[in-house]
Design an enzyme around this catalytic site. Sequence first.
Site, PDB file in Angstrom:
ATOM      1  N   GLY A 104       0.827  -1.197   0.000  1.00 27.34           N
ATOM      2  CA  GLY A 104       0.000   0.000   0.000  1.00 27.34           C
ATOM      3  C   GLY A 104       0.859   1.244   0.000  1.00 27.34           C
ATOM      4  O   GLY A 104       1.859   1.322   0.722  1.00 27.34           O
TER       5      GLY A 104
ATOM      6  N   GLY B  69      -0.627   4.548   0.172  1.00 30.24           N
ATOM      7  CA  GLY B  69      -1.366   5.715   0.630  1.00 30.24           C
ATOM      8  C   GLY B  69      -0.546   6.434   1.688  1.00 30.24           C
ATOM      9  O   GLY B  69       0.669   6.224   1.808  1.00 30.24           O
TER      10      GLY B  69
ATOM     11  N   ALA C  37      -0.313   6.114   4.942  1.00 25.21           N
ATOM     12  CA  ALA C  37       0.369   5.242   5.902  1.00 25.21           C
ATOM     13  C   ALA C  37       1.503   4.477   5.230  1.00 25.21           C
ATOM     14  O   ALA C  37       2.628   4.430   5.740  1.00 25.21           O
ATOM     15  CB  ALA C  37      -0.632   4.280   6.534  1.00 25.21           C
TER      16      ALA C  37
ATOM     17  N   HIS D 187     -20.820   8.275   6.482  1.00 26.88           N
ATOM     18  CA  HIS D 187     -20.505   9.710   6.456  1.00 26.88           C
ATOM     19  C   HIS D 187     -21.758  10.507   6.117  1.00 26.88           C
ATOM     20  O   HIS D 187     -22.469  10.183   5.172  1.00 26.88           O
ATOM     21  CB  HIS D 187     -19.415   9.972   5.411  1.00 26.88           C
TER      22      HIS D 187
ATOM     23  N   ARG E 148     -19.989  12.286  13.209  1.00 28.44           N
ATOM     24  CA  ARG E 148     -20.546  11.706  11.989  1.00 28.44           C
ATOM     25  C   ARG E 148     -21.649  10.689  12.256  1.00 28.44           C
ATOM     26  O   ARG E 148     -22.646  10.641  11.539  1.00 28.44           O
ATOM     27  CB  ARG E 148     -19.416  11.060  11.177  1.00 28.44           C
TER      28      ARG E 148
END
Length: 636
Positions: A41, A43, A45, A267, A331
Amino acid sequence: MAVLDSKIPAGNLRDKWTNHKFNMKLVNPANKRKYDIIVVGTGLAGASAAATLGELGYNVSAFTFHDSAKRAHSISAQGGINASKNYQNDGDSVYRLFYDTVKGGDFRAREANVHRLAEVSESIIDQCVAQGVPFAREYGGLLDNRSFGGAQVSRTFYARGQTGQQLLLGAVSALNRQVGLGNVKLYTRREMLNLVVIDGVAKGILVRNLLTGEIERYSAQAVILATGGYANVFFLSTNAMNSNATAIWRAHKEGAIFANPCFTQIHPTCLPRHGEDQSKLTLMSESLRNDGRVWVSKKKNDMRPPGQISEDERDYYLERKYPSFGNLSPRDISSRSAKEVCDEGRGVMGGDAVYLDFEDAINRLGKKAIEEKYGNLFEIYETITGENPYQVPMKIYPAPHYTMGGLWVDYNLMSNLPGLFVLGEANFSDHGANRLGASALMQGLADGYFVIPYTVGDYLASQKPSKVKTDNPAFVKAESELTDQVNRLLSIKGKRTVDDFHKTLGRIMWNKVGMARNEKGLKEAIEEIRSLRNEYWKDVNVVGSSGDFNQTLERAGRVADYLELGELMALDALTRNESCGGHFREEYQTEDGEAKRDDENCAFVSAWEFINPGTWNLHKENLEYESVKLSQRSYK
């Protein structure tokens, strides 16, 4: 039998991380190049972890199924990133950010992890500014802040409505620097399909080259998963269509514990659905709720356009129900409130939508000020809907967005499988039952820049794990099993498409494991998902072959995983006999319709051990709070 040890350091909460860093073992700089680390990954992180570990001198292999690291879904985050720097001098502090996060998660997060997150948040902003991230600034030159849900202070740093993009560009620039120096080897268009575990220890991964179809083996002394969440189990979500759960789910099936799978976030600020052929949903940043007011008509089935509904005929329901936080209520509360008014028939034109209205803010601040804050978000809205939000209120409705559940990790972010670390949304550790807005970017960068460099080093120095060759029998066996699954999918040649099955699963999940759950619906969902999974392996039609570029085959494997994960999500929700955060069981609510926790019996992390599809063992990590007093969460 899985054994859970959270490895929370002893001592005062404020000192745990500082003392733990000092007590951890270090890898000699000259020895770091002897260790290979896999990062899956790219992204926020994953990119930050790979860049930082490469900078330290480790041999890092980074994998992404995109053609470029910067296409990771973190680039879509809009509104901002939290940090407790208190630039506004409005009362913020590390402890207040810690407390807001624990409270926002409805007291279902691990206290020590959350405090560490709040501590390192300040360093994240300094790191990103040094990388050139163009945060918004006030007239005097200081970094600007705005508010997000669940907070009464302004602690959210932002770059207009492109915060995720700018942060990811900074992290990927650091990553590319290490690629250029030869410390990181970047593998694009690779999808992780299995974790290789030898004697209970993570030793490598299997990936599919998405261009050639070839299965490739990679070995390392440590494996780091930073592959995001699993909201696409609902089919329609705000996640990119390729976002999926396969990496963490395949690791789960190899022995990694899965924690709190039913903790999913809906959300409140998304564009409403517009038809059965829709492929994904669009998020409008929560930052819009700083200046936009949410309302519906007081009348049921009111078919008048908003301009004809007078002020005294409007119900600003968040401001009415939660006067202390109003439109910046968390949220989970905001989403349920929107569903309630729409279920009453008071949604826009009697349908599933509410208004997000900027008329007051434009009159008070001027159009130019609103345009400077939210201009690109307004452009996105107008491009998609054809309506000008400067003139007509936006229409929004809740949608699946983020998953607080994920692979179980200890304080060091290592799973119960030694050598397997999990970062960002892929783990469960920081957000409890509900994530506060602007905290996802904070967690991803905290894990990658400021936590994993210490903890993976401690593991390598303490355990001195060996690296195995990829011709090891465990790699051979794992590849054989993976090839068998691929061949099985291709050989079914049924009548239904992969997407057809995924849509059916999504409807089950949304209707019965979505914003509100009950015992009857969850039991029905479990049976329906089991039946759908059986049908999938008999009637799915996967065209093409395994030896070339085949997106249908990619999706087929992911949906097979969702059909198992969806059942576990429903089972977890059925087992947790309380309401908390995003997990709202209709049987457990207060007189005024709020979530009703059961701290005596349910203050635990649900930690599920995989046995076989449809069968799991439940372990519980009890949550103990030393610095926070458990109380009924109130935003009124």
